[in-house]
Design an enzyme around this catalytic site. Sequence first.
Site, PDB file in Angstrom:
ATOM      1  N   HIS A  29       0.810  -1.224   0.000  1.00  0.00           N
ATOM      2  CA  HIS A  29       0.000   0.000   0.000  1.00  0.00           C
ATOM      3  C   HIS A  29       0.844   1.275   0.000  1.00  0.00           C
ATOM      4  O   HIS A  29       0.313   2.366  -0.165  1.00  0.00           O
ATOM      5  CB  HIS A  29      -0.933   0.023   1.209  1.00  0.00           C
ATOM      6  CG  HIS A  29      -0.230   0.356   2.480  1.00  0.00           C
ATOM      7  ND1 HIS A  29       0.654  -0.515   3.094  1.00  0.00           N
ATOM      8  CD2 HIS A  29      -0.243   1.481   3.240  1.00  0.00           C
ATOM      9  CE1 HIS A  29       1.141   0.066   4.174  1.00  0.00           C
ATOM     10  NE2 HIS A  29       0.606   1.263   4.291  1.00  0.00           N
ATOM     11  N   HIS A  80       1.679   6.821  -0.727  1.00  0.00           N
ATOM     12  CA  HIS A  80       0.772   5.987   0.072  1.00  0.00           C
ATOM     13  C   HIS A  80      -0.543   5.863  -0.683  1.00  0.00           C
ATOM     14  O   HIS A  80      -1.182   6.873  -1.001  1.00  0.00           O
ATOM     15  CB  HIS A  80       0.555   6.658   1.431  1.00  0.00           C
ATOM     16  CG  HIS A  80      -0.086   5.785   2.447  1.00  0.00           C
ATOM     17  ND1 HIS A  80      -1.436   5.510   2.453  1.00  0.00           N
ATOM     18  CD2 HIS A  80       0.438   5.118   3.492  1.00  0.00           C
ATOM     19  CE1 HIS A  80      -1.715   4.717   3.464  1.00  0.00           C
ATOM     20  NE2 HIS A  80      -0.586   4.460   4.119  1.00  0.00           N
TER      21      HIS A  80
END
Length: 161
Positions: free
Chosen positions: A66, A81
């Site tokens: 992620h 992110h």
Amino acid sequence: MFGLFKKEKRDVFTAPVTGELMPLEALKDGVFSEKMMGDGYAVAPEEGLVYAPISGVISSVFPTKHAIGITSVAGLEVLVHMGLDTVEMDGEPFETKIAAGDEVQAGDVLSQVDIAAIKASNRDPAVVVVFTNMDKVKAFDAIKAGPVAHGDQVTTLTYAD
């Protein structure tokens, strides 16, 4: 006197994905909106391909896929992110296209993200770009909210001496 004509080091940062550009303060996540990890910007994505916002070396790929770290030539640590609270998804909606140690150019594909899966889990798919070692940052241009295409210039960052 010798520093009088010294040129400031700068880097241009681009949109990592096509969508709606916003400052970090607009996010509904205190870690990012309160800039606990550093300053930067975010994009609410319209497409699933995520691109490098700057050239550098991939310093880390989180096991849950992620988040990706990039270290610029000037030593700035940049976190890309993908989604808010997506660490809990254990990598499911992400297909990483790079590995730690890879050199990337701004605009290279980093990851393919299943935005629908993130939304279906009641999470925000925002792609966040954070400058994590702010001691290297003197200033950067204000983020102007609005539509962007991946690769569009978002801000110019000036490095501290």
